[in-house]
Design a protein around this motif. Structure first.
Motif, short mmCIF file in Angstrom:
data_model
loop_
_atom_site.label_atom_id
_atom_site.label_comp_id
_atom_site.label_asym_id
_atom_site.label_seq_id
_atom_site.Cartn_x
_atom_site.Cartn_y
_atom_site.Cartn_z
N SER A 1 65.20 39.89 27.04
CA SER A 1 64.92 41.05 27.88
C SER A 1 65.78 42.23 27.44
O SER A 1 66.83 42.07 26.84
N GLY A 2 65.35 43.41 27.72
CA GLY A 2 66.09 44.61 27.35
C GLY A 2 65.47 45.29 26.16
O GLY A 2 64.52 44.80 25.55
N GLN A 3 66.00 46.43 25.83
CA GLN A 3 65.45 47.20 24.73
C GLN A 3 66.50 47.32 23.64
O GLN A 3 67.70 47.42 23.91
N PHE A 4 66.03 47.32 22.45
CA PHE A 4 66.92 47.46 21.30
C PHE A 4 67.01 48.93 20.94
O PHE A 4 66.01 49.59 20.69
N THR A 5 68.20 49.44 20.96
CA THR A 5 68.40 50.82 20.55
C THR A 5 69.38 50.83 19.39
O THR A 5 70.45 50.23 19.45
N GLN A 6 69.00 51.50 18.35
CA GLN A 6 69.83 51.58 17.17
C GLN A 6 70.60 52.90 17.20
O GLN A 6 70.04 53.95 17.48
N LYS A 7 71.89 52.79 16.92
CA LYS A 7 72.73 53.97 16.92
C LYS A 7 72.33 54.88 15.78
O LYS A 7 72.20 54.44 14.64
N ARG A 8 72.14 56.14 16.08
CA ARG A 8 71.80 57.10 15.03
C ARG A 8 73.05 57.43 14.25
O ARG A 8 74.11 57.68 14.81
N LEU A 9 72.92 57.41 12.94
CA LEU A 9 74.06 57.70 12.08
C LEU A 9 74.25 59.20 11.94
O LEU A 9 73.29 59.96 11.85
N THR A 10 75.50 59.59 11.89
CA THR A 10 75.78 60.99 11.64
C THR A 10 75.61 61.26 10.14
O THR A 10 75.49 60.33 9.34
N GLN A 11 75.61 62.52 9.79
CA GLN A 11 75.42 62.87 8.39
C GLN A 11 76.57 62.33 7.53
O GLN A 11 76.34 61.84 6.43
N SER A 12 77.78 62.37 8.05
CA SER A 12 78.91 61.87 7.27
C SER A 12 78.83 60.35 7.10
O SER A 12 79.16 59.82 6.04
N GLU A 13 78.33 59.65 8.13
CA GLU A 13 78.16 58.19 8.02
C GLU A 13 77.08 57.85 7.00
O GLU A 13 77.23 56.91 6.21
N ARG A 14 75.99 58.61 7.01
CA ARG A 14 74.93 58.39 6.02
C ARG A 14 75.43 58.63 4.61
O ARG A 14 75.15 57.87 3.69
N LYS B 1 78.50 58.36 3.61
CA LYS B 1 79.42 57.27 3.29
C LYS B 1 78.66 56.02 2.84
O LYS B 1 79.01 55.38 1.86
N LEU B 2 77.58 55.69 3.56
CA LEU B 2 76.75 54.54 3.18
C LEU B 2 76.11 54.74 1.81
O LEU B 2 76.09 53.83 0.98
N MET B 3 75.57 55.94 1.59
CA MET B 3 74.94 56.22 0.30
C MET B 3 75.96 56.14 -0.83
O MET B 3 75.69 55.60 -1.90
N ARG B 4 77.16 56.65 -0.58
CA ARG B 4 78.22 56.61 -1.59
C ARG B 4 78.58 55.16 -1.92
O ARG B 4 78.75 54.80 -3.09
N ARG B 5 78.67 54.32 -0.90
CA ARG B 5 78.97 52.89 -1.13
C ARG B 5 77.87 52.23 -1.96
O ARG B 5 78.16 51.47 -2.88
N ARG B 6 76.62 52.52 -1.61
CA ARG B 6 75.50 51.94 -2.37
C ARG B 6 75.54 52.37 -3.83
O ARG B 6 75.36 51.56 -4.74
N VAL B 7 75.77 53.66 -4.04
CA VAL B 7 75.82 54.17 -5.41
C VAL B 7 76.99 53.56 -6.17
O VAL B 7 76.87 53.20 -7.34
N GLU B 8 78.15 53.41 -5.51
CA GLU B 8 79.31 52.80 -6.15
C GLU B 8 79.04 51.36 -6.54
O GLU B 8 79.37 50.93 -7.64
N LYS B 9 78.41 50.60 -5.64
CA LYS B 9 78.07 49.21 -5.95
C LYS B 9 77.09 49.15 -7.11
O LYS B 9 77.21 48.31 -8.00
N GLN B 10 76.09 50.03 -7.08
CA GLN B 10 75.11 50.05 -8.16
C GLN B 10 75.78 50.39 -9.48
O GLN B 10 75.49 49.78 -10.51
N THR B 11 76.70 51.36 -9.46
CA THR B 11 77.42 51.75 -10.66
C THR B 11 78.28 50.60 -11.17
O THR B 11 78.32 50.33 -12.37
#
Length: 98
Positions: A31-44, A46-56
């Motif tokens: 029961s209940g609803q799933f709500t996903q926290k919206r990421l701020t631009q700085s968090e996005r 940061k995530l993209m930077r981590r992905r690119v670093e791992k890929q590199t």
């Protein structure tokens, strides 16, 4: 034929009871609803930077491994050539002595 029908009925009832027990698990709360926290631009970023670093890192490690393998094969060829040359010299020396 009746025995087969009874067996199917018994196994079907047992399977249905087992399925009902699995579905009516009291520990599951759906029961209940799933709500996903919206990421701020700085968090996005940061995530993209981590992905690119791992890929590199993966790309660099693959290149390093490729270079290591290439150098290892070259070294193996040199060692084999040196061993063959020394064996040929030993054969020539033995032939000259005889």
């Amino acid at each position: 034929m009746k025995i087969l029908a009874m067996l199917l009925l018994v196994f079907g009832v047992q399977a249905n009871e087992q399925f009902s027990k699995q579905v009516q698990n009291p520990t599951l709360d759906v029961s209940g609803q799933f709500t996903q926290k919206r990421l701020t631009q700085s968090e996005r970023l940061k995530l993209m930077r981590r992905r690119v670093e791992k890929q590199t890192e993966r790309m660099i490690s693959k290149k390093i491994e490729t270079l290591r393998l290439k150098r290892e094969l070259e070294m193996n060829k040199r060692i084999m050539k040196a061993m063959n040359d020394s064996m040929n010299q030993l054969d020539n020396n033995l032939n000259q002595v005889q």
